[in-house]
Design an enzyme around this catalytic site. Structure first.
Site, short mmCIF file in Angstrom:
data_model
loop_
_atom_site.label_atom_id
_atom_site.label_comp_id
_atom_site.label_asym_id
_atom_site.label_seq_id
_atom_site.Cartn_x
_atom_site.Cartn_y
_atom_site.Cartn_z
N ASP A 2 -5.68 -0.39 -2.14
CA ASP A 2 -6.42 -1.29 -3.04
C ASP A 2 -7.76 -1.76 -2.46
O ASP A 2 -8.03 -1.61 -1.26
CB ASP A 2 -5.60 -2.54 -3.30
CG ASP A 2 -5.59 -3.50 -2.09
OD1 ASP A 2 -5.35 -3.03 -0.96
OD2 ASP A 2 -5.86 -4.70 -2.28
N ASP A 23 -5.07 2.11 10.83
CA ASP A 23 -6.50 1.87 11.04
C ASP A 23 -6.68 1.47 12.51
O ASP A 23 -6.68 2.33 13.39
CB ASP A 23 -6.92 0.79 10.04
CG ASP A 23 -8.41 0.56 9.97
OD1 ASP A 23 -9.11 0.86 10.94
OD2 ASP A 23 -8.91 0.07 8.94
N GLU A 29 4.06 4.01 5.95
CA GLU A 29 2.84 3.22 5.76
C GLU A 29 1.77 4.06 5.07
O GLU A 29 1.74 5.28 5.22
CB GLU A 29 2.29 2.79 7.14
CG GLU A 29 2.48 1.33 7.46
CD GLU A 29 1.66 0.37 6.63
OE1 GLU A 29 1.30 0.68 5.49
OE2 GLU A 29 1.38 -0.71 7.14
N GLY A 48 0.78 -1.24 0.00
CA GLY A 48 0.00 0.00 0.00
C GLY A 48 0.81 1.28 0.00
O GLY A 48 0.34 2.32 -0.47
C1 PRP Z 1 -3.16 -2.20 5.39
C2 PRP Z 1 -2.20 -1.06 5.70
C3 PRP Z 1 -1.66 -1.44 7.05
C4 PRP Z 1 -2.84 -2.11 7.71
C5 PRP Z 1 -3.53 -1.12 8.60
O1 PRP Z 1 -2.45 -3.24 4.82
O2 PRP Z 1 -1.18 -0.96 4.74
O3 PRP Z 1 -0.57 -2.32 6.96
O4 PRP Z 1 -3.71 -2.55 6.67
O5 PRP Z 1 -4.51 -1.76 9.38
P1 PRP Z 1 -4.43 -1.86 10.98
O6 PRP Z 1 -3.99 -0.53 11.51
O7 PRP Z 1 -5.85 -2.20 11.37
O8 PRP Z 1 -3.48 -2.96 11.32
P2 PRP Z 1 -3.09 -4.42 3.95
O9 PRP Z 1 -3.14 -5.65 4.80
O10 PRP Z 1 -4.37 -3.96 3.33
O11 PRP Z 1 -1.97 -4.69 2.83
P3 PRP Z 1 -1.50 -3.84 1.55
O12 PRP Z 1 -0.65 -2.69 2.07
O13 PRP Z 1 -0.67 -4.80 0.74
O14 PRP Z 1 -2.72 -3.35 0.79
#
Ligand code: PRP
Length: 179
Positions: free
Chosen positions: A158, A102, A98, A43
């Protein structure tokens, strides 16, 4: 605008100017250091590429891909490493880049992991912060935008691996992910 988006939340211009503003603050804070800048795949890729181009100190680039088990205790063991760093972080000033924070679980576990590996310092730079969704006690040190809890895509983010290439942050139509 892509047909699957309901509206644009952040335009290319807004992203460009805010990313520059935040990157220049980081640049000033790290001016006497040579940090390892760690992008979290996938991401962060576009944000990362834009962010690092404003840094003027010597930097080394590295990447990790992780997925969290989603909940539980903040522990490095609760993070699945899909791709690890090439570099040893021992004694290094690490900047994690990052796309979004979330619940905070991923970054809380990741930060702990890098500290356990002996990093001299670990700071977090995020593009987006869904602050109202936070469940874990973790804050980014530098954040570009606090956003509402909307399903956002583009600029690296995504849905089912689609839309990452859009140059803006858009809000996905409900009909796309509810069908
Ligand atoms: C997303 C983002 C963080 C995480 C945030 O990754 O990049 O790593 O979710 O969520 P949290 O604070 O609740 O832990 P994702 O798993 O969607 O992977 P990507 O970056 O490959 O899209």
């Amino acid at each position: 605008m892509h047909k699957d988006c309901e509206r644009i939340m952040l335009t290319e211009e807004q992203l460009r100017s805010r990313v520059k503003e935040v990157a220049l603050v980081v640049d000033e804070d790290y001016k006497d250091k040579s940090p390892l800048v760690v992008g979290i795949l996938k991401g962060s890729i576009i944000f990362y590429a834009d962010f690092i181009r404003f840094l003027s100190m010597p930097v080394e680039l590295d990447f990790m891909a992780v997925s969290s088990y989603g909940s539980g205790a903040v522990s490095s063991g609760n993070l699945k490493i899909k791709k690890d760093l090439d570099k040893d972080v021992k004694g290094r000033d690490v900047i994690i880049v990052e796309d979004i924070i979330d619940s905070g679980f991923t970054l809380a576990c990741l930060k702990r992991m890098l500290e356990e590996r002996g990093a001299a310092s670990v700071k977090i730079v995020t593009l987006l912060d869904k602050a109202e969704r936070r469940e874990y006690d973790i804050k980014s040190d530098y954040n570009c935008f606090i956003i509402e809890n909307e399903f956002v895509v583009g600029y690296g983010l995504d849905y089912n691996e689609q839309y990452r290439h859009l140059p803006y942050i858009g809000i996905l139509k409900r009909s796309v992910y509810e069908k």
